[in-house]
Every structure is written in C-alpha cells, then in structure tokens.
Design an enzyme around this catalytic site. Structure first.
Site, PDB file in Angstrom:
ATOM      1  N   CYS A 118      10.053  43.272  23.682  1.00 50.12           N
ATOM      2  CA  CYS A 118      11.277  42.548  23.328  1.00 50.12           C
ATOM      3  C   CYS A 118      11.004  41.046  23.165  1.00 50.12           C
ATOM      4  O   CYS A 118      10.260  40.635  22.299  1.00 50.12           O
ATOM      5  CB  CYS A 118      12.349  42.834  24.371  1.00 50.12           C
ATOM      6  SG  CYS A 118      14.024  42.413  23.901  1.00 50.12           S
ATOM      7  N   HIS A 119      11.599  40.209  24.020  1.00 51.20           N
ATOM      8  CA  HIS A 119      11.379  38.765  23.956  1.00 51.20           C
ATOM      9  C   HIS A 119      10.132  38.320  24.733  1.00 51.20           C
ATOM     10  O   HIS A 119       9.782  37.141  24.703  1.00 51.20           O
ATOM     11  CB  HIS A 119      12.598  38.013  24.505  1.00 51.20           C
ATOM     12  CG  HIS A 119      13.797  38.058  23.599  1.00 51.20           C
ATOM     13  ND1 HIS A 119      14.565  39.180  23.441  1.00 51.20           N
ATOM     14  CD2 HIS A 119      14.347  37.108  22.805  1.00 51.20           C
ATOM     15  CE1 HIS A 119      15.548  38.934  22.593  1.00 51.20           C
ATOM     16  NE2 HIS A 119      15.441  37.685  22.190  1.00 51.20           N
ATOM     17  N   GLY A 120       9.467  39.243  25.422  1.00 57.00           N
ATOM     18  CA  GLY A 120       8.250  38.899  26.159  1.00 57.00           C
ATOM     19  C   GLY A 120       7.200  38.204  25.306  1.00 57.00           C
ATOM     20  O   GLY A 120       6.524  37.284  25.773  1.00 57.00           O
ATOM     21  N   GLN A 122       7.509  35.945  23.305  1.00 52.89           N
ATOM     22  CA  GLN A 122       7.727  34.494  23.254  1.00 52.89           C
ATOM     23  C   GLN A 122       6.754  33.778  24.192  1.00 52.89           C
ATOM     24  O   GLN A 122       6.270  32.688  23.882  1.00 52.89           O
ATOM     25  CB  GLN A 122       9.158  34.140  23.658  1.00 52.89           C
ATOM     26  CG  GLN A 122      10.206  34.528  22.648  1.00 52.89           C
ATOM     27  CD  GLN A 122      11.597  34.146  23.110  1.00 52.89           C
ATOM     28  OE1 GLN A 122      11.991  34.398  24.250  1.00 52.89           O
ATOM     29  NE2 GLN A 122      12.361  33.522  22.221  1.00 52.89           N
TER      30      GLN A 122
END
Length: 196
Positions: A118-120, A122
C-alpha cells in the site's frame, strides 16, 4: 527454521496490513518485532481501517490499539533476516525518521527480503532504494515510486528481494510471495477437506 523479521509501524498504519502479516508470520514460526520510532515495547500504536466502498478514495475509520513488541531505539537492523513495511497513513511521517531510513537502506544493501504494501513504498522511495525495481504500491502512490526510479506493475510483484502489493486485498498473494522469499513452502492448491 523461523526467521527474525522487523516490522516498522506507526500511528494510523492500516489495521489489516499490520495485524494480518504480524499474526500470519508468527503463526508459521517466524519471530516478528514490531517497532515504532519514539515508542517503546509494550506501548501501542493506533491503527486505521481503510475500506473501499466505491468512492474516489478509501474510507478511513479507527482501528485497534496494536502493541509494539520491541523498542526501535534498542534494535539493530543487522540482526534481522527480513523487513515488513505496512501501509496506511503512517508511512508519510515514518519516512522522516533517520532511524527508519537507515534500517530500510540496510535491508536493501544486504539484499535481505523486504515486503511492502500500500503506502509502505513511500518509505522505500524516501530511502532511495527503488532504482531499477519493478514494483507496485497503492495506486495513488504511483507517481511517487516511479519518480524514485522503479517500473510500475499492477498487482502483486516480486522482484529480487522485494515483494510489493497494492493494498490489503492483496494479502493472499502478497504474503505467499513473501513467505516463499523467506524459504517457506507455500501450497497454492485447494484446501483439503477433513474426513467426516
């Protein structure tokens, strides 16, 4: 033989993306240390539940309190075999901590298994470790991870030491790919029915 796995979490990380991998990895015999900068073992992070209901983006609701199992200031990343980086809102601020960036860079420099969801990614982009990888992330993060040097692929991707998925609905395929990278045998067949 179980591996020692580091999981970097923070307040309002995605509930399923923290809880499910943590429990699944421990269930099959791995030891997982969940850490958060500026918090100690025994303290908790607040999770968020992100649901997909047909809107332009996900809906966020309050999740659970997740108890940390180790203190980030006390751990040595070199003693771990693998890294898990869940998504949610936590990565947007976790990537501002030097200790987080340095830990992530260690796993890539040592070519140890890394699973990000997911946003990991980033955090991986901020650590400047994505050059040349094929990977995925939550679709809204596509421009960010491509700017960090990766090639975008839809769906779960394994490239070298890195396994990535777009969000918690990818858990079955994402976790299976990570477990295989860790050396676990994963069955992809139908479950066997118990005898009546």
């Amino acid at each position: 033989m179980g591996k020692d796995i580091l999981m970097i979490v923070g307040d309002f990380g995605e509930d399923y993306e923290i809880m499910v991998p943590f429990q699944a990895l421990e269930m099959v015999g791995h030891d997982v240390d969940a850490v958060c900068p500026d918090k100690e073992a025994g303290e908790t992070v607040k999770t968020a539940i992100h649901d997909f209901r047909g809107d332009q983006t996900y809906l966020e609701e309050r999740g659970h309190n997740f108890e940390l199992t180790a203190t980030m200031a006390d751990i040595d990343p070199t003693t771990y075999d693998a890294l898990v980086v869940p998504g949610g809102r936590a990565p947007e601020y976790l990537r501002t901590y030097d200790a987080v960036i340095e830990a992530v860079q260690h796993f890539f420099e040592a070519e140890k298994p890394v699973a990000a969801l997911c946003h990991g990614p980033q955090i991986l982009a901020a650590a400047d470790v994505l050059e040349g990888y094929e990977m995925t992330a939550y679709p809204a993060c596509r421009a960010e991870v491509e700017a960090a040097g990766c090639s975008w692929v839809d769906g779960v991707v394994r490239d070298g030491n890195l396994v990535t998925g777009q969000a918690w609905p990818d858990h079955p395929e994402w976790l299976a790919a990570f477990l295989e990278l860790l050396g676990d045998e994963v069955s992809h067949g139908d479950p066997v029915a118990a005898d009546d």
